[in-house]
Design a protein around this motif. Structure first.
Motif, PDB file in Angstrom:
ATOM      1  N   LEU A  11      11.238  27.606  13.149  1.00 19.08           N
ATOM      2  CA  LEU A  11      10.306  27.305  12.065  1.00 19.08           C
ATOM      3  C   LEU A  11      10.299  28.435  11.048  1.00 19.08           C
ATOM      4  CD1 LEU A  11       7.888  25.731  10.765  1.00 19.08           C
ATOM      5  CD2 LEU A  11       6.407  27.046  12.324  1.00 19.08           C
ATOM      6  N   TRP A  12      10.190  29.664  11.517  1.00 18.34           N
ATOM      7  CA  TRP A  12      10.116  30.824  10.647  1.00 18.34           C
ATOM      8  C   TRP A  12      11.386  30.935   9.796  1.00 18.34           C
ATOM      9  CZ3 TRP A  12       7.652  35.801  13.051  1.00 18.34           C
ATOM     10  CH2 TRP A  12       7.213  36.654  12.047  1.00 18.34           C
ATOM     11  N   ALA A  13      12.550  30.702  10.407  1.00 16.81           N
ATOM     12  CA  ALA A  13      13.807  30.747   9.654  1.00 16.81           C
ATOM     13  C   ALA A  13      13.855  29.630   8.616  1.00 16.81           C
ATOM     14  CB  ALA A  13      14.999  30.654  10.604  1.00 16.81           C
ATOM     15  N   ASP A  14      13.480  28.427   9.000  1.00 17.39           N
ATOM     16  CA  ASP A  14      13.516  27.300   8.068  1.00 17.39           C
ATOM     17  C   ASP A  14      12.557  27.500   6.907  1.00 17.39           C
ATOM     18  OD1 ASP A  14      15.425  26.091   9.669  1.00 17.39           O
ATOM     19  OD2 ASP A  14      14.018  24.660  10.584  1.00 17.39           O
ATOM     20  N   VAL A  15      11.349  27.993   7.191  1.00 17.13           N
ATOM     21  CA  VAL A  15      10.371  28.233   6.125  1.00 17.13           C
ATOM     22  C   VAL A  15      10.882  29.335   5.196  1.00 17.13           C
ATOM     23  CG1 VAL A  15       8.044  29.121   5.645  1.00 17.13           C
ATOM     24  CG2 VAL A  15       8.383  27.360   7.399  1.00 17.13           C
ATOM     25  N   SER A  16      11.373  30.417   5.779  1.00 24.56           N
ATOM     26  CA  SER A  16      11.893  31.528   4.964  1.00 24.56           C
ATOM     27  C   SER A  16      13.062  31.089   4.093  1.00 24.56           C
ATOM     28  CB  SER A  16      12.333  32.687   5.862  1.00 24.56           C
ATOM     29  OG  SER A  16      11.238  33.230   6.557  1.00 24.56           O
ATOM     30  N   ASN A  17      13.989  30.351   4.676  1.00 27.47           N
ATOM     31  CA  ASN A  17      15.177  29.925   3.936  1.00 27.47           C
ATOM     32  C   ASN A  17      14.878  28.864   2.887  1.00 27.47           C
ATOM     33  OD1 ASN A  17      17.050  31.734   5.041  1.00 27.47           O
ATOM     34  ND2 ASN A  17      17.182  30.493   6.892  1.00 27.47           N
ATOM     35  N   ALA A  73      17.804  33.515  12.657  1.00 23.79           N
ATOM     36  CA  ALA A  73      16.893  33.602  13.795  1.00 23.79           C
ATOM     37  C   ALA A  73      16.973  34.977  14.441  1.00 23.79           C
ATOM     38  CB  ALA A  73      17.217  32.504  14.807  1.00 23.79           C
ATOM     39  N   GLU A  74      18.168  35.562  14.484  1.00 29.68           N
ATOM     40  CA  GLU A  74      18.340  36.886  15.088  1.00 29.68           C
ATOM     41  C   GLU A  74      17.550  37.944  14.327  1.00 29.68           C
ATOM     42  OE1 GLU A  74      21.023  34.780  14.441  1.00 29.68           O
ATOM     43  OE2 GLU A  74      20.943  34.115  16.523  1.00 29.68           O
ATOM     44  N   GLU A  75      17.423  37.807  13.016  1.00 31.35           N
ATOM     45  CA  GLU A  75      16.652  38.759  12.222  1.00 31.35           C
ATOM     46  C   GLU A  75      15.150  38.562  12.421  1.00 31.35           C
ATOM     47  OE1 GLU A  75      19.101  39.591   8.218  1.00 31.35           O
ATOM     48  OE2 GLU A  75      18.869  37.450   8.709  1.00 31.35           O
ATOM     49  N   ILE A  76      14.742  37.351  12.713  1.00 30.94           N
ATOM     50  CA  ILE A  76      13.327  37.025  12.875  1.00 30.94           C
ATOM     51  C   ILE A  76      12.812  37.402  14.257  1.00 30.94           C
ATOM     52  CG2 ILE A  76      11.739  35.044  13.071  1.00 30.94           C
ATOM     53  CD1 ILE A  76      13.296  33.887  10.647  1.00 30.94           C
TER      54      ILE A  76
END
Length: 178
Positions: free
Chosen positions: A22-28, A41-44
């Motif tokens: 979710l965090w990756a999708d929202v950020s991107n 995802a690895e950065e998150i």
């Protein structure tokens, strides 16, 4: 169909992976949740780990919204204040609704679930959050009842030459019930 919200769910690998995705999708998609695209995802994961440590230590609460398929579709973290003079309010952060669910009123539902969660904490009278200026998030939070109470110009650097205001907002809840 509306999202189903849960406060302080059991933290499983599936929940961890769901929040990370979710965090990756929202950020991107351009969401202002601590990263700028592109992000993986690895950065998150290390940032999520910090949140999980705070949950484990009892300093943070988690509201998760799931869609009709049970997938993680929304989150909000509520951080309790450690300072003895500020224990009557808490921080709300990493507020996210998956891009595929935006525009359906789920953001308002998430904010209402977060306010309900805050009210369930003894002594909490207000919620404080910050948001990145220039994204429209401040207008969304204002529509949810939050008031702008401060602004730090150019405090957030999203890229060289692209500095944004850090907007501070507050939602008074009134005295919490014991």
């Amino acid at each position: 169909m509306a999202l189903t919200f849960e406060l302080d769910p059991s933290f499983t690998p599936a929940l961890r992976d769901g929040i990370t995705a979710l965090w990756a999708d929202v950020s991107n998609a351009g969401g202002a949740v601590g990263f700028v695209p592109p992000v993986t995802a690895e950065e998150i994961r290390p940032e999520l780990l910090k949140h999980l440590v705070d949950i484990e230590d009892g300093r943070t609460r988690l509201v998760v919204g799931r869609d009709e398929d049970g997938a993680v579709a929304a989150t909000a973290f509520l951080a309790l204040n450690a300072h003895r003079l500020m224990k009557h309010w808490l921080w709300l952060y990493t507020v996210m609704v998956h891009p595929r669910h935006q525009g359906k009123g789920y953001g308002r539902d998430l904010m209402a679930a977060a306010a309900d969660a805050a009210r369930s904490v003894e002594g909490i009278e207000a919620i404080r959050l910050t948001c990145r200026g220039g994204t429209g998030a401040d207008r969304f939070y204002a529509a949810c009842g939050y008031k702008e109470v401060g602004r730090v110009p150019d405090a957030i650097r999203v890229a060289p030459g692209d500095d944004r205001d850090d907007v501070i907002m507050l939602l008074p809840l009134g005295p919490a019930t014991p």
